[in-house]
Scaffold this active site. Structure first.
Site, PDB file in Angstrom:
ATOM      1  CB  SER A 127      -0.876  -0.005   1.256  1.00  0.00           C
ATOM      2  OG  SER A 127      -1.397   1.273   1.508  1.00  0.00           O
ATOM      3  CD  GLU A 129      -2.111   5.223   4.849  1.00  0.00           C
ATOM      4  OE1 GLU A 129      -1.721   5.284   6.016  1.00  0.00           O
ATOM      5  OE2 GLU A 129      -2.511   6.208   4.223  1.00  0.00           O
ATOM      6  CE1 TYR A 151      -4.047  -1.620   5.753  1.00  0.00           C
ATOM      7  CE2 TYR A 151      -2.919   0.372   5.030  1.00  0.00           C
ATOM      8  CZ  TYR A 151      -3.583  -0.807   4.738  1.00  0.00           C
ATOM      9  OH  TYR A 151      -3.776  -1.169   3.419  1.00  0.00           O
TER      10      TYR A 151
HETATM   11  P1  NDP Z   1     -11.442  -4.560   2.137  1.00  0.00           P
HETATM   12  O1  NDP Z   1     -11.372  -3.974   3.495  1.00  0.00           O
HETATM   13  O2  NDP Z   1     -12.619  -4.255   1.270  1.00  0.00           O
HETATM   14  O3  NDP Z   1     -11.326  -6.156   2.256  1.00  0.00           O
HETATM   15  C1  NDP Z   1     -10.508  -6.761   3.209  1.00  0.00           C
HETATM   16  C2  NDP Z   1     -10.676  -8.243   3.128  1.00  0.00           C
HETATM   17  O4  NDP Z   1      -9.833  -8.882   4.113  1.00  0.00           O
HETATM   18  C3  NDP Z   1     -12.103  -8.742   3.419  1.00  0.00           C
HETATM   19  O5  NDP Z   1     -12.417  -9.767   2.513  1.00  0.00           O
HETATM   20  C4  NDP Z   1     -11.996  -9.305   4.832  1.00  0.00           C
HETATM   21  O6  NDP Z   1     -12.910 -10.337   5.103  1.00  0.00           O
HETATM   22  C5  NDP Z   1     -10.593  -9.883   4.771  1.00  0.00           C
HETATM   23  N1  NDP Z   1     -10.054 -10.172   6.099  1.00  0.00           N
HETATM   24  C6  NDP Z   1      -9.975  -9.342   7.174  1.00  0.00           C
HETATM   25  N2  NDP Z   1      -9.463  -9.985   8.233  1.00  0.00           N
HETATM   26  C7  NDP Z   1      -9.201 -11.258   7.835  1.00  0.00           C
HETATM   27  C8  NDP Z   1      -8.682 -12.404   8.480  1.00  0.00           C
HETATM   28  N3  NDP Z   1      -8.299 -12.377   9.762  1.00  0.00           N
HETATM   29  N4  NDP Z   1      -8.567 -13.549   7.773  1.00  0.00           N
HETATM   30  C9  NDP Z   1      -8.969 -13.597   6.467  1.00  0.00           C
HETATM   31  N5  NDP Z   1      -9.464 -12.544   5.803  1.00  0.00           N
HETATM   32  C10 NDP Z   1      -9.582 -11.380   6.473  1.00  0.00           C
HETATM   33  O7  NDP Z   1     -10.090  -4.145   1.388  1.00  0.00           O
HETATM   34  P2  NDP Z   1      -9.826  -3.800  -0.163  1.00  0.00           P
HETATM   35  O8  NDP Z   1     -10.502  -4.791  -1.016  1.00  0.00           O
HETATM   36  O9  NDP Z   1     -10.052  -2.355  -0.380  1.00  0.00           O
HETATM   37  O10 NDP Z   1      -8.240  -4.004  -0.240  1.00  0.00           O
HETATM   38  C11 NDP Z   1      -7.678  -5.281  -0.533  1.00  0.00           C
HETATM   39  C12 NDP Z   1      -6.230  -5.302  -0.019  1.00  0.00           C
HETATM   40  O11 NDP Z   1      -5.474  -4.272  -0.636  1.00  0.00           O
HETATM   41  C13 NDP Z   1      -6.092  -5.085   1.497  1.00  0.00           C
HETATM   42  O12 NDP Z   1      -4.978  -5.853   1.917  1.00  0.00           O
HETATM   43  C14 NDP Z   1      -5.746  -3.600   1.604  1.00  0.00           C
HETATM   44  O13 NDP Z   1      -5.030  -3.350   2.796  1.00  0.00           O
HETATM   45  C15 NDP Z   1      -4.911  -3.421   0.354  1.00  0.00           C
HETATM   46  N6  NDP Z   1      -4.903  -2.091  -0.219  1.00  0.00           N
HETATM   47  C16 NDP Z   1      -6.090  -1.473  -0.543  1.00  0.00           C
HETATM   48  C17 NDP Z   1      -6.089  -0.253  -1.162  1.00  0.00           C
HETATM   49  C18 NDP Z   1      -7.354   0.436  -1.527  1.00  0.00           C
HETATM   50  O14 NDP Z   1      -7.298   1.644  -1.820  1.00  0.00           O
HETATM   51  N7  NDP Z   1      -8.497  -0.244  -1.565  1.00  0.00           N
HETATM   52  C19 NDP Z   1      -4.802   0.423  -1.514  1.00  0.00           C
HETATM   53  C20 NDP Z   1      -3.629  -0.342  -1.157  1.00  0.00           C
HETATM   54  C21 NDP Z   1      -3.683  -1.556  -0.549  1.00  0.00           C
HETATM   55  P3  NDP Z   1     -14.295 -10.087   5.910  1.00  0.00           P
HETATM   56  O15 NDP Z   1     -15.285  -9.658   4.878  1.00  0.00           O
HETATM   57  O16 NDP Z   1     -14.600 -11.440   6.462  1.00  0.00           O
HETATM   58  O17 NDP Z   1     -14.027  -9.037   6.940  1.00  0.00           O
HETATM   59  P1  GDR Z   2      -6.796   5.857   3.590  1.00  0.00           P
HETATM   60  O1  GDR Z   2      -8.335   5.997   3.161  1.00  0.00           O
HETATM   61  O2  GDR Z   2      -6.578   6.137   5.017  1.00  0.00           O
HETATM   62  O3  GDR Z   2      -6.008   6.672   2.599  1.00  0.00           O
HETATM   63  O4  GDR Z   2      -6.537   4.297   3.346  1.00  0.00           O
HETATM   64  P2  GDR Z   2      -9.561   6.780   3.828  1.00  0.00           P
HETATM   65  O5  GDR Z   2     -10.564   6.909   2.737  1.00  0.00           O
HETATM   66  O6  GDR Z   2      -9.995   6.167   5.103  1.00  0.00           O
HETATM   67  O7  GDR Z   2      -8.922   8.220   4.179  1.00  0.00           O
HETATM   68  C1  GDR Z   2      -8.420   9.080   3.178  1.00  0.00           C
HETATM   69  C2  GDR Z   2      -8.166  10.456   3.752  1.00  0.00           C
HETATM   70  O8  GDR Z   2      -9.422  11.074   4.075  1.00  0.00           O
HETATM   71  C3  GDR Z   2      -9.286  11.732   5.336  1.00  0.00           C
HETATM   72  N1  GDR Z   2     -10.593  11.890   5.963  1.00  0.00           N
HETATM   73  C4  GDR Z   2     -11.426  10.892   6.308  1.00  0.00           C
HETATM   74  N2  GDR Z   2     -11.312   9.552   6.150  1.00  0.00           N
HETATM   75  C5  GDR Z   2     -12.345   8.776   6.583  1.00  0.00           C
HETATM   76  N3  GDR Z   2     -12.277   7.452   6.417  1.00  0.00           N
HETATM   77  N4  GDR Z   2     -13.456   9.314   7.188  1.00  0.00           N
HETATM   78  C6  GDR Z   2     -13.594  10.658   7.374  1.00  0.00           C
HETATM   79  O9  GDR Z   2     -14.594  11.121   7.925  1.00  0.00           O
HETATM   80  C7  GDR Z   2     -12.531  11.492   6.909  1.00  0.00           C
HETATM   81  N5  GDR Z   2     -12.342  12.834   6.903  1.00  0.00           N
HETATM   82  C8  GDR Z   2     -11.167  13.057   6.329  1.00  0.00           C
HETATM   83  C9  GDR Z   2      -8.352  10.814   6.122  1.00  0.00           C
HETATM   84  O10 GDR Z   2      -7.817  11.503   7.259  1.00  0.00           O
HETATM   85  C10 GDR Z   2      -7.333  10.471   5.048  1.00  0.00           C
HETATM   86  O11 GDR Z   2      -6.362  11.472   4.962  1.00  0.00           O
HETATM   87  C11 GDR Z   2      -7.044   3.607   2.215  1.00  0.00           C
HETATM   88  C12 GDR Z   2      -7.316   2.142   2.643  1.00  0.00           C
HETATM   89  O12 GDR Z   2      -7.973   1.481   1.608  1.00  0.00           O
HETATM   90  C13 GDR Z   2      -6.020   1.424   2.947  1.00  0.00           C
HETATM   91  O13 GDR Z   2      -6.281   0.035   3.178  1.00  0.00           O
HETATM   92  C14 GDR Z   2      -5.086   1.582   1.734  1.00  0.00           C
HETATM   93  O14 GDR Z   2      -3.870   0.922   1.977  1.00  0.00           O
HETATM   94  C15 GDR Z   2      -4.860   3.051   1.441  1.00  0.00           C
HETATM   95  O15 GDR Z   2      -6.117   3.652   1.167  1.00  0.00           O
HETATM   96  C16 GDR Z   2      -3.959   3.265   0.230  1.00  0.00           C
END
Ligand code: NDP
Ligand code: GDR
Length: 327
Positions: A127, A129, A151
């Site tokens: 990520s 992050e 995270y």
């Molecule tokens: P989601 O939060 O939508 O999905 C997370 C998944 O992980 C769910 O299927 C959840 O299952 C599963 N999970 C959580 N805990 C466990 C566990 N203990 N054992 C097995 N499975 C588990 O994430 P995204 O689809 O958005 O992201 C996918 C991956 O990419 C994640 O690793 C995230 O950190 C990473 N990522 C995401 C980004 C983004 O912008 N979306 C950017 C960069 C990286 P359940 O439904 O059962 O909770």
């Molecule tokens: P992020 O996504 O932390 O970048 O992680 P999120 O959408 O939670 O926050 C993005 C930015 O928005 C600001 N923010 C708020 N965020 C949330 N959730 N709720 C609020 O009310 C709010 N107000 C302002 C946050 O401070 C932050 O700066 C996501 C996840 O998908 C991670 O798993 C992934 O790795 C990274 O993107 C890349």
């Protein structure tokens, strides 16, 4: 038929990736956790051909069993506790799932690979992050990592462990450093979906304000459907490697609000928005913007959906969803 195992199949990316792999003729297996997981039916309806296998990233023996049952050619490790704000409240659990969980899947994959003559390829969901307090703008594969949340720290562990398995065991293990990617399937706790849902409810007269945290943070937002293609492309390369996946454009939360309210044809967004300390983070990632040149040159990957279209797609989806709820 190529066989793939996806952890995190119930999440945003898991569903898009499963759809993509099924469309390519793969046999797809998904790891699903917990007793009576509420997303079970959603996965079955969205991607009917997928086989779901029970296990948990924190339970290595369950992973060994799942690998033996799925016999995958490709393993996509998308499972994680992925909500950054929540990771401060549950730092230890986040480290176990998002960090050590990667080691558990790598190890189960290595053990399984030793029982087969074919190569097993591995993808880790790293990520942006990990860049946290950014040391370079834009961020590349070579930028120094400086995570700012439990995270982010857990993701750094998983990232380096993936590289270590590649270097120690010659495993075809790639890490995608993906910047934020969103869609109508995004969880409602993340800021884009929180905004698109609230804007839809305001437009329909069901709500009159949205309460947020830091409005000045900037993110490089892309469309999840584009980003899962990059994951697949990484595993089709002869050599495993690490790739930044990003659009190269950054926008603030204010820009997001302006675009979302404009998509719903509401002027003067500021009067609907209130800030609250509750949504501020102990340490913020102020600016993310990625340089995906390596992915463009080596994978031939580029994003198709721009920021305005992405926000428009999410608002349109939530207008339809929220209208259906009140009907
Ligand atoms: P989601 O939060 O939508 O999905 C997370 C998944 O992980 C769910 O299927 C959840 O299952 C599963 N999970 C959580 N805990 C466990 C566990 N203990 N054992 C097995 N499975 C588990 O994430 P995204 O689809 O958005 O992201 C996918 C991956 O990419 C994640 O690793 C995230 O950190 C990473 N990522 C995401 C980004 C983004 O912008 N979306 C950017 C960069 C990286 P359940 O439904 O059962 O909770
Ligand atoms: P992020 O996504 O932390 O970048 O992680 P999120 O959408 O939670 O926050 C993005 C930015 O928005 C600001 N923010 C708020 N965020 C949330 N959730 N709720 C609020 O009310 C709010 N107000 C302002 C946050 O401070 C932050 O700066 C996501 C996840 O998908 C991670 O798993 C992934 O790795 C990274 O993107 C890349």
């Amino acid at each position: 038929m190529t066989r793939a195992l996806i952890t995190g199949i119930t999440g945003q990316d898991g569903l898009y990736l499963a759809e993509l792999l099924v469309s390519k003729g793969y046999e797809v297996f998904g790891l699903i956790r917990g007793q009576n997981n509420p997303k079970y039916d959603l996965v079955r309806q969205t991607v009917p051909g997928v086989t779901l296998l029970t296990g948990d990233l924190t339970d290595v023996s369950s992973l060994v069993r799942v690998l033996a049952a799925a016999q995958p050619d490709e393993v996509y490790n998308l499972g994680a506790i992925s909500f950054v704000a929540y990771s401060w409240e549950n730092a230890s659990l986040t480290s176990d799932v998002t960090g050590k969980g990667v080691l558990n899947v790598l190890e189960a994959t290595r053990l399984y690979a030793a029982t087969t003559t074919s190569e097993v390829r591995f993808y880790q969901a790293s990520s942006s992050e990990m860049f946290g307090k950014v040391q370079q703008v834009p961020q590349t594969e070579a930028t120094l990592l400086w995570p700012r949340s439990p995270y982010g720290v857990a993701k750094v562990f998983g990232h380096y462990m993936t590289i270590n398995y590649r270097e120690s065991y010659g495993m075809h293990a790639s890490s995608g450093i993906l910047f934020n990617h969103e869609s109508p399937r995004r969880g409602p706790e993340f800021v884009t979906r929180k905004v698109s849902q609230a804007v839809a409810r305001i437009k329909l007269g069901l709500k009159d304000e949205i309460v947020l945290g830091n409005l000045d943070a900037k993110r490089d937002w892309g469309f999840a459907g584009d980003y899962v293609e990059a994951m697949w492309l990484m595993l089709q390369q002869p050599e495993a490697d690490d790739y930044v996946i990003a659009t190269g454009k950054t926008h603030s939360i204010r820009d997001l609000l302006a675009a979302a309210f404009a998509a719903a044809e509401i002027d003067d967004w500021e009067r609907y928005v209130r800030q609250d300390e509750r949504f501020m983070r102990p340490a913020e990632v102020d600016l993310l913007v990625g340089d995906a040149s390596k992915a463009r040159e080596r994978l031939g990957w580029k994003p198709r959906v721009d920021f305005e279209s992405l926000v428009g797609m999410m608002v349109e989806n939530d207008l339809a969803e929220q209208s259906a709820l009140v009907r």
